[in-house]
Design a protein around this motif. Structure first.
Motif, PDB file in Angstrom:
ATOM      1  N   LEU A  22      31.197  87.711-118.571  1.00 43.44           N
ATOM      2  CA  LEU A  22      30.536  86.478-118.990  1.00 43.44           C
ATOM      3  C   LEU A  22      31.229  85.250-118.399  1.00 43.44           C
ATOM      4  O   LEU A  22      30.568  84.282-117.995  1.00 43.44           O
ATOM      5  N   SER A  23      32.557  85.292-118.343  1.00 46.00           N
ATOM      6  CA  SER A  23      33.302  84.180-117.741  1.00 46.00           C
ATOM      7  C   SER A  23      32.972  84.060-116.260  1.00 46.00           C
ATOM      8  O   SER A  23      32.816  82.958-115.724  1.00 46.00           O
ATOM      9  N   LEU A  24      32.848  85.195-115.589  1.00 49.20           N
ATOM     10  CA  LEU A  24      32.510  85.203-114.173  1.00 49.20           C
ATOM     11  C   LEU A  24      31.121  84.597-113.953  1.00 49.20           C
ATOM     12  O   LEU A  24      30.919  83.769-113.050  1.00 49.20           O
ATOM     13  N   ILE A  25      30.168  84.987-114.790  1.00 46.03           N
ATOM     14  CA  ILE A  25      28.806  84.441-114.687  1.00 46.03           C
ATOM     15  C   ILE A  25      28.824  82.930-114.921  1.00 46.03           C
ATOM     16  O   ILE A  25      28.150  82.172-114.220  1.00 46.03           O
ATOM     17  N   ASP A  26      29.614  82.484-115.894  1.00 46.95           N
ATOM     18  CA  ASP A  26      29.692  81.048-116.188  1.00 46.95           C
ATOM     19  C   ASP A  26      30.206  80.269-114.977  1.00 46.95           C
ATOM     20  O   ASP A  26      29.707  79.182-114.658  1.00 46.95           O
ATOM     21  N   VAL A  27      31.226  80.799-114.302  1.00 51.75           N
ATOM     22  CA  VAL A  27      31.797  80.128-113.129  1.00 51.75           C
ATOM     23  C   VAL A  27      30.759  80.049-112.007  1.00 51.75           C
ATOM     24  O   VAL A  27      30.565  78.995-111.394  1.00 51.75           O
ATOM     25  N   LEU A  28      30.076  81.153-111.752  1.00 49.75           N
ATOM     26  CA  LEU A  28      29.070  81.162-110.693  1.00 49.75           C
ATOM     27  C   LEU A  28      27.890  80.261-111.051  1.00 49.75           C
ATOM     28  O   LEU A  28      27.337  79.570-110.194  1.00 49.75           O
ATOM     29  N   ARG A  29      27.505  80.288-112.310  1.00 47.80           N
ATOM     30  CA  ARG A  29      26.339  79.507-112.747  1.00 47.80           C
ATOM     31  C   ARG A  29      26.602  78.010-112.624  1.00 47.80           C
ATOM     32  O   ARG A  29      25.696  77.230-112.324  1.00 47.80           O
ATOM     33  N   ALA A  30      27.843  77.599-112.819  1.00 49.97           N
ATOM     34  CA  ALA A  30      28.174  76.176-112.767  1.00 49.97           C
ATOM     35  C   ALA A  30      28.428  75.680-111.348  1.00 49.97           C
ATOM     36  O   ALA A  30      28.536  74.475-111.116  1.00 49.97           O
ATOM     37  N   SER A  31      28.503  76.607-110.400  1.00 43.82           N
ATOM     38  CA  SER A  31      28.872  76.235-109.040  1.00 43.82           C
ATOM     39  C   SER A  31      27.663  75.876-108.189  1.00 43.82           C
ATOM     40  O   SER A  31      26.599  76.485-108.299  1.00 43.82           O
ATOM     41  N   HIS A  32      27.845  74.896-107.314  1.00 40.36           N
ATOM     42  CA  HIS A  32      26.817  74.533-106.341  1.00 40.36           C
ATOM     43  C   HIS A  32      26.867  75.447-105.116  1.00 40.36           C
ATOM     44  O   HIS A  32      25.940  75.455-104.320  1.00 40.36           O
ATOM     45  N   MET A  33      27.968  76.166-104.946  1.00 38.89           N
ATOM     46  CA  MET A  33      28.158  76.961-103.744  1.00 38.89           C
ATOM     47  C   MET A  33      28.452  78.418-104.105  1.00 38.89           C
ATOM     48  O   MET A  33      28.923  78.718-105.202  1.00 38.89           O
ATOM     49  N   ASP A  34      28.161  79.317-103.159  1.00 41.21           N
ATOM     50  CA  ASP A  34      28.515  80.719-103.330  1.00 41.21           C
ATOM     51  C   ASP A  34      30.043  80.851-103.341  1.00 41.21           C
ATOM     52  O   ASP A  34      30.753  80.032-102.756  1.00 41.21           O
ATOM     53  N   LYS A  35      30.521  81.900-104.001  1.00 42.57           N
ATOM     54  CA  LYS A  35      31.968  82.102-104.092  1.00 42.57           C
ATOM     55  C   LYS A  35      32.332  83.540-103.733  1.00 42.57           C
ATOM     56  O   LYS A  35      31.594  84.476-104.021  1.00 42.57           O
ATOM     57  N   GLY A  36      33.506  83.682-103.106  1.00 43.56           N
ATOM     58  CA  GLY A  36      34.006  84.994-102.738  1.00 43.56           C
ATOM     59  C   GLY A  36      34.887  85.592-103.813  1.00 43.56           C
ATOM     60  O   GLY A  36      35.250  84.931-104.793  1.00 43.56           O
ATOM     61  N   VAL A  37      35.276  86.850-103.612  1.00 45.38           N
ATOM     62  CA  VAL A  37      36.068  87.583-104.609  1.00 45.38           C
ATOM     63  C   VAL A  37      37.400  86.889-104.866  1.00 45.38           C
ATOM     64  O   VAL A  37      37.794  86.681-106.028  1.00 45.38           O
ATOM     65  N   ARG A  38      38.124  86.516-103.809  1.00 43.42           N
ATOM     66  CA  ARG A  38      39.454  85.909-104.004  1.00 43.42           C
ATOM     67  C   ARG A  38      39.356  84.530-104.662  1.00 43.42           C
ATOM     68  O   ARG A  38      40.201  84.161-105.481  1.00 43.42           O
ATOM     69  N   ARG A  42      41.080  83.635-108.314  1.00 43.68           N
ATOM     70  CA  ARG A  42      41.977  82.512-108.626  1.00 43.68           C
ATOM     71  C   ARG A  42      41.456  81.701-109.806  1.00 43.68           C
ATOM     72  O   ARG A  42      42.222  81.306-110.697  1.00 43.68           O
ATOM     73  N   GLU A  43      40.147  81.444-109.822  1.00 50.94           N
ATOM     74  CA  GLU A  43      39.582  80.611-110.892  1.00 50.94           C
ATOM     75  C   GLU A  43      39.623  81.305-112.247  1.00 50.94           C
ATOM     76  O   GLU A  43      39.812  80.655-113.275  1.00 50.94           O
ATOM     77  N   LEU A  44      39.452  82.612-112.250  1.00 57.58           N
ATOM     78  CA  LEU A  44      39.401  83.354-113.511  1.00 57.58           C
ATOM     79  C   LEU A  44      40.767  83.877-113.951  1.00 57.58           C
ATOM     80  O   LEU A  44      40.931  84.305-115.096  1.00 57.58           O
ATOM     81  N   GLY A  45      41.728  83.880-113.018  1.00 61.44           N
ATOM     82  CA  GLY A  45      43.041  84.418-113.348  1.00 61.44           C
ATOM     83  C   GLY A  45      43.018  85.924-113.501  1.00 61.44           C
ATOM     84  O   GLY A  45      43.796  86.493-114.288  1.00 61.44           O
ATOM     85  N   LEU A  46      42.140  86.586-112.737  1.00 61.72           N
ATOM     86  CA  LEU A  46      42.015  88.041-112.784  1.00 61.72           C
ATOM     87  C   LEU A  46      42.346  88.631-111.422  1.00 61.72           C
ATOM     88  O   LEU A  46      42.213  87.963-110.396  1.00 61.72           O
ATOM     89  N   ALA A  47      42.758  89.883-111.411  1.00 63.41           N
ATOM     90  CA  ALA A  47      43.055  90.567-110.157  1.00 63.41           C
ATOM     91  C   ALA A  47      41.778  90.701-109.322  1.00 63.41           C
ATOM     92  O   ALA A  47      40.692  90.911-109.871  1.00 63.41           O
ATOM     93  N   PRO A  48      41.866  90.572-107.994  1.00 65.36           N
ATOM     94  CA  PRO A  48      40.686  90.723-107.137  1.00 65.36           C
ATOM     95  C   PRO A  48      39.951  92.033-107.363  1.00 65.36           C
ATOM     96  O   PRO A  48      38.717  92.071-107.295  1.00 65.36           O
ATOM     97  N   LEU A  54      33.643  93.930-111.391  1.00 64.42           N
ATOM     98  CA  LEU A  54      32.664  93.229-112.225  1.00 64.42           C
ATOM     99  C   LEU A  54      31.454  92.798-111.412  1.00 64.42           C
ATOM    100  O   LEU A  54      30.303  92.932-111.844  1.00 64.42           O
ATOM    101  N   LEU A  55      31.707  92.278-110.209  1.00 63.84           N
ATOM    102  CA  LEU A  55      30.609  91.821-109.349  1.00 63.84           C
ATOM    103  C   LEU A  55      29.692  92.966-108.950  1.00 63.84           C
ATOM    104  O   LEU A  55      28.473  92.813-108.921  1.00 63.84           O
ATOM    105  N   VAL A  56      30.278  94.108-108.644  1.00 65.16           N
ATOM    106  CA  VAL A  56      29.464  95.285-108.281  1.00 65.16           C
ATOM    107  C   VAL A  56      28.559  95.683-109.441  1.00 65.16           C
ATOM    108  O   VAL A  56      27.365  95.938-109.259  1.00 65.16           O
ATOM    109  N   SER A  57      29.125  95.700-110.647  1.00 69.50           N
ATOM    110  CA  SER A  57      28.325  96.060-111.823  1.00 69.50           C
ATOM    111  C   SER A  57      27.218  95.044-112.080  1.00 69.50           C
ATOM    112  O   SER A  57      26.075  95.411-112.374  1.00 69.50           O
ATOM    113  N   LEU A  58      27.545  93.762-111.959  1.00 73.28           N
ATOM    114  CA  LEU A  58      26.554  92.710-112.198  1.00 73.28           C
ATOM    115  C   LEU A  58      25.467  92.711-111.119  1.00 73.28           C
ATOM    116  O   LEU A  58      24.294  92.459-111.408  1.00 73.28           O
TER     117      LEU A  58
END
Length: 266
Positions: A22-38, A42-48, A54-58
């Motif tokens: 859900l945190s990952l979706i929130d970050v992407l949803r608020a962004s104007h630009m596409d984002k990569g794994v790394r 960094r933004e979520l404080g999670l390991a790549p 998570l991205l594969v599942s989503l």
């Protein structure tokens, strides 16, 4: 380990994964630009590795999309449909502007649409309150890039490398007997749109639906959206071409002032 303790651990682990997703979706949803794994890591404080999983599942569940060229991610139209909202890049839309589009649509007896590019599709982000055609398009619906005036105007705004990549990926299964069915013909059509700065749909997407569309550009001259007007009478389409094209070229860009560097596919 078995029993209640193991069950509780699995429950905690599942809750943490859900929270991270859900945190990952929130970050992407608020962004104007596409984002990569790394970047997301960094933004979520999670390991790549966790972010990638998570991205594969989503993506498998159609909650996120991956750009075929950059391999970066964005939320899918499904997220905005469920939330009843639009991406931040659609902030240029407001009721006053849609009202003006509706007034012109009523004046010329056509239906108006605003669309943006998402992956290999067009998503409607606004429609006029008119019902001159049988095309049942509503906000959040998706349609085709190669068979609509909205889509052709968006394709024409892509830089050549991305245009070539997207054009090869488009499913050219015909929608009607007028649909473009070869990449070569599609590229020729897009070159004409780039030259004339106007796109046409001549019954290629739905039988007897004819449309005229133009790109909307920001202050950096990047295409961020497109606008079209449609009718289901060919004679009306031909008669209205000049006035609609002039309106789209002269009025619509002024009505939708856009800033920033949001690309056509966001």
């Amino acid at each position: 380990m078995t029993g209640p303790q193991r069950h509780d651990e699995l429950k905690v682990e599942g809750n943490q994964s859900l929270s991270n997703a859900l945190s990952l979706i929130d970050v992407l949803r608020a962004s104007h630009m596409d984002k990569g794994v790394r970047e997301l890591s960094r933004e979520l404080g999670l390991a790549p590795s966790i972010v990638h999983r998570l991205l594969v599942s989503l993506r498998e569940r159609n909650y996120v999309e991956q750009d075929p060229v950059t391999t970066k991610y964005r939320v899918s139209a499904r997220i905005f449909n469920a939330a009843g909202s639009l991406p931040p890049a659609c902030a240029f839309l407001d009721k006053g502007m849609i009202g003006k589009l509706t007034q012109f649509a009523q004046h010329v007896g056509m239906d108006g649409y605003v669309g943006v590019m998402r992956g290999n599709s067009v998503i409607y982000v606004a429609t006029t309150a008119t019902r001159f055609t049988t095309a049942d398009a509503t906000v959040g619906d998706q349609t085709y890039l190669h068979t609509t005036a909205l889509g052709k105007a968006l394709l024409a705004g892509l830089e050549s490398r991305k245009l070539n990549t997207i054009a090869r990926m488009i499913d050219l299964t015909p929608r009607t007997d007028r649909s473009i069915v070869s990449t070569r013909n599609l590229m020729q059509e897009i070159k004409a749109v780039q030259r004339d700065d106007v796109a046409f749909c001549r019954g290629e997407n739905l039988e007897n639906i004819f449309a005229i569309g133009v790109p909307l550009r920001n202050d950096e001259n990047h295409t961020v959206a497109s606008v079209s007007f449609a009718t289901q009478e060919y004679a009306h389409f031909m008669q209205a071409q000049d006035i609609v094209t002039q309106y789209l070229r002269e009025k619509v860009q002024v009505m939708f002032p856009m800033t920033g560097s949001v690309p056509a596919s966001f």
